[in-house]
Design a protein around this motif. Sequence first.
Motif, PDB file in Angstrom:
ATOM      1  N   ASP A  27      -5.773  -0.063  -5.110  1.00 58.35           N
ATOM      2  CA  ASP A  27      -4.559  -0.086  -5.913  1.00 58.35           C
ATOM      3  C   ASP A  27      -4.601  -1.280  -6.872  1.00 58.35           C
ATOM      4  OD1 ASP A  27      -1.621   1.199  -5.799  1.00 58.35           O
ATOM      5  OD2 ASP A  27      -1.478  -0.952  -6.266  1.00 58.35           O
TER       6      ASP A  27
ATOM      7  N   LEU B 118      -3.293   5.324  -4.978  1.00 57.64           N
ATOM      8  CA  LEU B 118      -2.385   5.533  -3.847  1.00 57.64           C
ATOM      9  C   LEU B 118      -1.260   6.506  -4.210  1.00 57.64           C
ATOM     10  CD1 LEU B 118      -2.209   1.858  -2.536  1.00 57.64           C
ATOM     11  CD2 LEU B 118      -3.436   3.758  -1.506  1.00 57.64           C
ATOM     12  N   TYR B 119      -0.773   6.436  -5.427  1.00 59.99           N
ATOM     13  CA  TYR B 119       0.259   7.381  -5.885  1.00 59.99           C
ATOM     14  C   TYR B 119      -0.321   8.800  -5.895  1.00 59.99           C
ATOM     15  CZ  TYR B 119       3.913   9.362  -8.915  1.00 59.99           C
ATOM     16  OH  TYR B 119       4.924  10.133  -9.446  1.00 59.99           O
TER      17      TYR B 119
ATOM     18  N   THR C  31      -2.635   9.913  -4.054  1.00 57.37           N
ATOM     19  CA  THR C  31      -2.744  10.320  -2.655  1.00 57.37           C
ATOM     20  C   THR C  31      -1.429  10.912  -2.142  1.00 57.37           C
ATOM     21  OG1 THR C  31      -4.425   8.690  -2.163  1.00 57.37           O
ATOM     22  CG2 THR C  31      -3.115   9.416  -0.325  1.00 57.37           C
TER      23      THR C  31
ATOM     24  N   PRO D  84       3.460   2.983  -3.297  1.00 56.30           N
ATOM     25  CA  PRO D  84       2.986   4.010  -4.248  1.00 56.30           C
ATOM     26  C   PRO D  84       2.766   5.373  -3.583  1.00 56.30           C
ATOM     27  CG  PRO D  84       1.513   2.081  -4.277  1.00 56.30           C
ATOM     28  CD  PRO D  84       2.536   1.839  -3.225  1.00 56.30           C
TER      29      PRO D  84
ATOM     30  N   GLY E  12      -7.907  -3.135   5.642  1.00 56.52           N
ATOM     31  CA  GLY E  12      -6.592  -3.764   5.523  1.00 56.52           C
ATOM     32  C   GLY E  12      -5.841  -3.154   4.363  1.00 56.52           C
ATOM     33  N   GLY E  13      -4.561  -3.441   4.299  1.00 60.66           N
ATOM     34  CA  GLY E  13      -3.745  -2.959   3.189  1.00 60.66           C
ATOM     35  C   GLY E  13      -3.999  -3.788   1.941  1.00 60.66           C
ATOM     36  N   ALA E  14      -3.318  -3.432   0.881  1.00 62.54           N
ATOM     37  CA  ALA E  14      -3.533  -4.099  -0.402  1.00 62.54           C
ATOM     38  C   ALA E  14      -3.328  -5.612  -0.293  1.00 62.54           C
ATOM     39  CB  ALA E  14      -2.589  -3.492  -1.441  1.00 62.54           C
ATOM     40  N   ALA E  15      -2.250  -6.028   0.359  1.00 62.14           N
ATOM     41  CA  ALA E  15      -1.936  -7.460   0.443  1.00 62.14           C
ATOM     42  C   ALA E  15      -2.984  -8.200   1.268  1.00 62.14           C
ATOM     43  CB  ALA E  15      -0.546  -7.636   1.058  1.00 62.14           C
ATOM     44  N   GLN E  16      -3.413  -7.589   2.371  1.00 61.42           N
ATOM     45  CA  GLN E  16      -4.405  -8.251   3.241  1.00 61.42           C
ATOM     46  C   GLN E  16      -5.748  -8.389   2.523  1.00 61.42           C
ATOM     47  OE1 GLN E  16      -2.504  -5.555   4.558  1.00 61.42           O
ATOM     48  NE2 GLN E  16      -1.096  -7.014   5.467  1.00 61.42           N
TER      49      GLN E  16
ATOM     50  N   PHE F 142      -2.347  -9.089  11.788  1.00 58.63           N
ATOM     51  CA  PHE F 142      -1.763  -8.441  10.620  1.00 58.63           C
ATOM     52  C   PHE F 142      -1.025  -9.433   9.715  1.00 58.63           C
ATOM     53  CE2 PHE F 142       1.209  -5.614   8.401  1.00 58.63           C
ATOM     54  CZ  PHE F 142       0.285  -4.735   7.879  1.00 58.63           C
TER      55      PHE F 142
ATOM     56  N   THR G   3       0.821  -1.205   0.000  1.00 63.74           N
ATOM     57  CA  THR G   3       0.000   0.000   0.000  1.00 63.74           C
ATOM     58  C   THR G   3       0.859   1.261   0.000  1.00 63.74           C
ATOM     59  OG1 THR G   3      -1.924  -0.959   1.088  1.00 63.74           O
ATOM     60  CG2 THR G   3      -1.521   1.373   1.496  1.00 63.74           C
TER      61      THR G   3
ATOM     62  N   PHE H 293      -6.858   2.507   1.702  1.00 58.75           N
ATOM     63  CA  PHE H 293      -5.473   2.091   1.485  1.00 58.75           C
ATOM     64  C   PHE H 293      -5.328   0.742   0.803  1.00 58.75           C
ATOM     65  CE2 PHE H 293      -5.206  -0.206   5.570  1.00 58.75           C
ATOM     66  CZ  PHE H 293      -6.160   0.455   6.314  1.00 58.75           C
TER      67      PHE H 293
ATOM     68  N   TYR I 173      -0.104  10.677   5.467  1.00 55.56           N
ATOM     69  CA  TYR I 173      -1.077  10.074   4.572  1.00 55.56           C
ATOM     70  C   TYR I 173      -2.246   9.449   5.360  1.00 55.56           C
ATOM     71  CZ  TYR I 173      -2.556   5.673   2.336  1.00 55.56           C
ATOM     72  OH  TYR I 173      -3.257   4.610   1.898  1.00 55.56           O
TER      73      TYR I 173
ATOM     74  N   VAL J  88      -2.454  -3.292  -7.539  1.00 57.73           N
ATOM     75  CA  VAL J  88      -1.720  -4.458  -7.035  1.00 57.73           C
ATOM     76  C   VAL J  88      -2.681  -5.473  -6.398  1.00 57.73           C
ATOM     77  CG1 VAL J  88      -1.142  -3.624  -4.700  1.00 57.73           C
ATOM     78  CG2 VAL J  88       0.431  -5.140  -5.880  1.00 57.73           C
TER      79      VAL J  88
END
Lengths: 118, 292
Positions: free
Chosen positions: B145, B196-197, B199, A55, B114-118, B89, A52, B142, B6, B147
């Motif tokens: 994205d 996200l970029y 942001t 970027p 959660g974040g992108a991976a979660q 996490f 996250t 967050f 952020y 990803v």
Amino acid sequence: MMLPTRKKNIFFIVLAVVSCAAMVLMCGPACAKNVKVPIGLNLELTGGLAATKLPVSYGLLDYIKYINDEGGFEYKANGKAYKAKYDIIWADNGFSVARSMTNVRRFAGKGAKVILTA
Amino acid sequence: MAHFTYGPTTKLIFDHKPQLIATGCPSGASRLSGVIDWVAADWKDKSRKPKFTSLCYEATTSRQSEDPNVFKHGKEKGVEVLPWAYYSFVATDFGTELRRIIKENKADYVWLRGGAAQVAAIMKDVVRLGYKDKAKWIITYFSLDPVVGKLAGNDVMEGVYGVNSDAGVPTDKGWGIDLVKKLFKKYRKKGELSQLYITGVHVAMLAHESVKRALEKVGNPKKLTGKGIIDQYYTIKDFDLGGVAPKATINYPNPAMMSKIRMVQWQKDGAIIPITDWKDVPWVYGNPDFKD
């Protein structure tokens, strides 16, 4: 008609003072005072939320870098013109509070009064 | 030092004086107020109330989002807000939490914090368990994205909703978005421009404007102070960001760079498209006059 030497000297001194004053008054960005503004970038390039925050970090960094690459920014204060560039100090915090604190101390030690965190 | 972050507004910010932190978006409680309004409007079955819950990673900010005001607002809007479920996490399997949310609690709307991976891993489990059509899945700012689509697959993410609350998306228009595209091309060279970029650029734009205004007060950068910079941050009104985010108006002591949300939706091709207009959300944390 030839001027006496003393009068000639006064004439040139007055001319020099007037020219300098005119230059100051007409002075644009080209003769603005160049200054550096330290800025700390507390980026998150690694760690648990990096997918996250990477970027976001790049967005922060690229905008500030772009300002510098475009020649900096101008501002006026107390009747003087300034041309500023950022002195970019960046560090990865690895999604760690401890590392973030170390980074911020480092930024403060280098005179930064502003930090950006991803 | 002035700190432009952020992250969202949290309760802890207001415990420190002077208040030197500017936040990228409003608190979870503020954002969820807007989400609940959307749920109330989206729900068509008049025979019962919709059930709303959240699956959050274990963090202070997640805990803070389970705020009494969210439950109260749900009640007022005819949305039954259920207690949150939490995951570690580092979790890689979310089956237990998802079964509880869908099979036992029968939630209709689930906010995934959660974040992108979660979020990618959770959505893969949602599909594996056959739950994708059992509820509407809403991701937070967050994880907006590309990803996520790469990790989970855009087929998994298609139709998932998102709460956009801290900057625009790549499909927005304006000089600011054009600048972001230029920066991305110049410095990143490859990859895909993401929300996200944008942001990150949004935070940097407002920080830069605050620094510039503070310098105009003091002249010499050596005379800059964190408080001087933040004081100037609060002078920003109706400030055009060219589509990077809605026009910024900052009102002391609300530290948020924006106090609006809109709903977005993941498309088959991975694009994230707004499906509502920007909507003001209430300032909750730190607001002595807050009344829902």
